[in-house]
Design an enzyme around this catalytic site. Structure first.
Site, PDB file in Angstrom:
ATOM      1  N   GLU A  35      39.795  42.207  50.236  1.00  0.00           N
ATOM      2  CA  GLU A  35      40.685  42.446  49.103  1.00  0.00           C
ATOM      3  C   GLU A  35      39.907  42.880  47.858  1.00  0.00           C
ATOM      4  OE1 GLU A  35      42.795  39.012  47.600  1.00  0.00           O
ATOM      5  OE2 GLU A  35      44.191  40.243  46.469  1.00  0.00           O
TER       6      GLU A  35
ATOM      7  N   LYS B 173      43.578  44.432  51.837  1.00  0.00           N
ATOM      8  CA  LYS B 173      44.589  43.977  50.866  1.00  0.00           C
ATOM      9  C   LYS B 173      44.232  44.635  49.546  1.00  0.00           C
ATOM     10  CE  LYS B 173      46.669  39.863  48.867  1.00  0.00           C
ATOM     11  NZ  LYS B 173      47.212  38.557  49.226  1.00  0.00           N
TER      12      LYS B 173
HETATM   13  P1  13P Z   1      49.315  38.207  43.854  1.00  0.00           P
HETATM   14  O1  13P Z   1      50.337  38.801  44.764  1.00  0.00           O
HETATM   15  O2  13P Z   1      49.847  37.131  42.972  1.00  0.00           O
HETATM   16  O3  13P Z   1      48.519  39.236  43.137  1.00  0.00           O
HETATM   17  O4  13P Z   1      48.270  37.433  44.763  1.00  0.00           O
HETATM   18  C1  13P Z   1      47.836  37.996  45.911  1.00  0.00           C
HETATM   19  C2  13P Z   1      46.523  37.445  46.252  1.00  0.00           C
HETATM   20  O5  13P Z   1      46.336  36.937  47.330  1.00  0.00           O
HETATM   21  C3  13P Z   1      45.443  37.555  45.270  1.00  0.00           C
HETATM   22  O6  13P Z   1      44.218  37.234  45.838  1.00  0.00           O
END
Ligand code: 13P
Length: 592
Positions: free
Chosen positions: A440, A482
């Site tokens: 991510e 992500k």
């Molecule tokens: P948000 O959807 O609140 O941005 O969080 C997603 C997430 O896993 C951040 O690491």
């Protein structure tokens, strides 16, 4: 079995690690420190670390490990050429002598019945030698040549290219006319017949010289093929040999076969798991806010931040009826993974029982890069052990977040490089531990920048990320990205419309995300729940994409439920209804 004559030179490699040995340095009048290498080899303490397995000797060891009969003419030790490989901290320096022995092909060799000649990269291809070799090949038509062509191939050696049955090269621009099977070897990948395998790039700190790496790669390929392995299996065994060898030895065939079998099974299983996680028409719930984030959320609503309230908060989501109809997986935080559901099972087992795959956030949050306001993600130390424990607990995928803020001067190349390399290292560790990694890299929404800037920065980060994943040898088919949607910063005067977000996000992802990736999921990043859903729906209108695309929101799924719950379980029904509404709306957005 084939009988092989290896032709090349043997170097005497001397490995010197200086890390804690400053006392061995001598200081001259000008204060310069010198290391006496003790060239006579008799008394110097560092000679304890001498290894001779370099050049053609490495090739021989590999081929013998593949049970092939080999001959190699080793020059008498009095004429051996020393090469010094010196390590200090993270630096490795090679001292390679300019002097080279001519490569020998003895008359003896010419009368033995070899099936193959392996011309190693360490051979010195002078005119006399090549002439002798060519006449030998001419005289024995059944003799086959495996040739490692050096980048600066001398003119006199060009006819060998035509004669070769297998050709090893490391130069992309190689375009000689040949019928040989071409194996292209780089420092982190090997390509044979359009099949490429990536291996963990051997760092300088691994102590190997390029000669060792390339010799092991080429000899393993020949060894695999002569053992009647398919190109795919040969490539896999070569990668495993490179990643698991140490300075004293490469791996025997049986060990490589076992490792290859395990790796293939693991890969198949991980790919299946990744497919299940990303399967339409569901998403992934991110319920992995760390202690700090939960604290802030609870504080604004005056909810006590204690163990039980945190458990009740997670429990609210996990016990919402029909959760499994909307999500394939849930990302947990370490504390949550160990907490118990109402029926006494831990949450991992509880979710698994519902057919939901439990995952875990494994990064340890952000820290500032030295001398900078930019951040990098902590958590690599001890990660192998934690992953092993998580797998035993029943967790099947993991998440690691890196954050990038857009300001006039950030993100810098340094921060992007550092974070993407860390993400790749984390992903590799996950796959070795039978866990599917979610990588991510988040471009933070909270800033003052136009949508074009967000697209540019997201693209650069993705390019770096996939190059790092490739160098690390991560299987993209078992990796999920992500990522942020591409949109103007929250503080920017002109907020992006959903149509713009859909357009820029789809364009950026299609351009920078390789087709072989298992899937893409979006974070909500501080958008309002409705905004995140609407933007998700717009992105999906730009499909089809080469990979499945879905949501993995935290705030945009849980925010309204948290406000309805207010820390009091009497409010569970309203809170669950609010959560369900977001789940349904986002799943509907997946079907534009
Ligand atoms: P948000 O959807 O609140 O941005 O969080 C997603 C997430 O896993 C951040 O690491």
């Amino acid at each position: 079995m084939s009988k092989i004559l290896i032709i090349g030179n043997v170097l005497k490699d001397v490995y010197l690690r200086l890390d804690d040995r400053n006392e061995a340095l001598e200081t001259d009048n000008s204060g310069t420190k010198w290391l006496n290498l003790g060239f006579n080899g008799s008394s110097h303490p560092y000679f304890a670390q001498t290894s001779v397995t370099s050049g053609a000797a490495t090739t021989r060891e590999v081929l013998e490990n593949f049970h092939l009969e080999t001959d190699l003419y080793v020059a008498p030790s009095s004429t051996a050429i020393y090469r010094f490989i010196i390590s200090a901290g993270n630096q490795i320096t090679y001292f390679t002598p300019a002097e080279k022995h001519p490569t020998l092909l003895l008359t003896d060799h010419l009368y033995k019945n070899y099936d193959w000649l392996f011309l190693d990269r360490s051979a010195v291809l002078d005119y006399e030698f090549v002439k002798r070799l060519l006449s030998h090949l001419e005289a024995r038509k059944t003799l086959r040549l495996a040739f490692y062509a050096p980048r600066d191939l001398p003119l006199c050696a060009k006819p060998l290219i035509k004669k070769a049955s297998i050709l090893f090269i490391d130069d992309l621009s190689f375009n000689y006319n040949t019928k040989a099977l071409i194996c292209q070897i780089s420092e982190s990948s090997i390509t044979v017949r359009e099949k490429t395998i990536h291996f963990r790039k051997l760092e300088k700190t691994d102590f190997y010289t390029h000669l060792t790496v390339y010799s092991v790669a080429a000899a393993s390929i020949l060894g695999g093929l002569l053992n009647h392995k398919s190109v795919e299996d040969t490539l896999l065994m070569t990668k495993l040999n490179l990643e698991n060898m140490n300075l004293n030895s490469t791996l025997p065939l049986e060990k490589l076969e076992t490792l290859a079998h395990e790796e293939k099974e693991n890969r198949v299983n991980l790919r299946l798991m990744a497919k299940e996680l990303i399967a339409a028409p569901k998403g992934i719930l991110a319920a992995d806010e760390s202690g700090g984030s939960i604290h802030k959320k609870f504080e604004t609503l005056s909810i006590p931040d204690d163990y039980d309230h945190r458990r009740d908060y997670r429990n609210l989501f996990f016990t919402t009826d029909g959760l499994e109809k909307y999500v394939n997986g849930v990302i947990l935080f370490d504390e949550t993974a160990r907490q118990l559901s109402d029926d006494g099972r831990d949450f991992v087992k509880f979710l698994t029982g519902k057919g939901i795959i439990p995952g875990i956030k494994v990064d340890k949050g952000l820290a500032k890069l030295p001398g900078s306001e930019e951040k990098y993600t902590l958590g690599l130390s001890g990660l192998d052990e934690r992953l092993e424990e998580y797998f035993k607990l029943g967790l099947r995928f993991a998440k690691w977040r890196a954050a990038f803020e857009i300001t006039g001067s950030t993100p810098t190349k340094t921060a992007i490089k550092k974070n993407t390399c860390i993400l790749a290292e984390y992903a590799k560790k996950c796959q070795s531990a039978h866990i599917v990694p979610i990588v991510e890299p988040e471009v933070v929404y909270d800033g003052d920048f136009p949508i074009e800037t967000c697209a540019g920065v997201t693209g650069i980060i993705l390019r770096e990320l996939f190059s790092a994943l490739e160098s690390e040898g991560v299987d993209l088919g078992a990796t999920i990205l992500k990522v942020n949607m591409v949109l103007a910063g929250k503080k920017y005067q002109a907020q992006s419309t959903p149509a713009e977000v859909g357009d820029w996000t789809a364009k950026t992802l299609k351009h920078f995300v390789p087709k072989s990736l298992a899937g893409v999921v979006f974070l909500s990043g501080g958008q309002t729940p409705e905004q995140a859903t609407e933007n998700l729906s717009e992105v999906l209108k730009h499909g089809p994409f080469p990979w499945p695309v879905t949501f993995s929101f935290a705030r945009a799924l849980q925010g309204p439920a948290l406000e309805a719950w207010k820390g009091d379980n009497k409010n569970y029904p309203e809170a669950k209804a609010a959560f369900l509404e977001r789940l349904k709306a986002n799943c509907a957005a997946l079907n534009p």
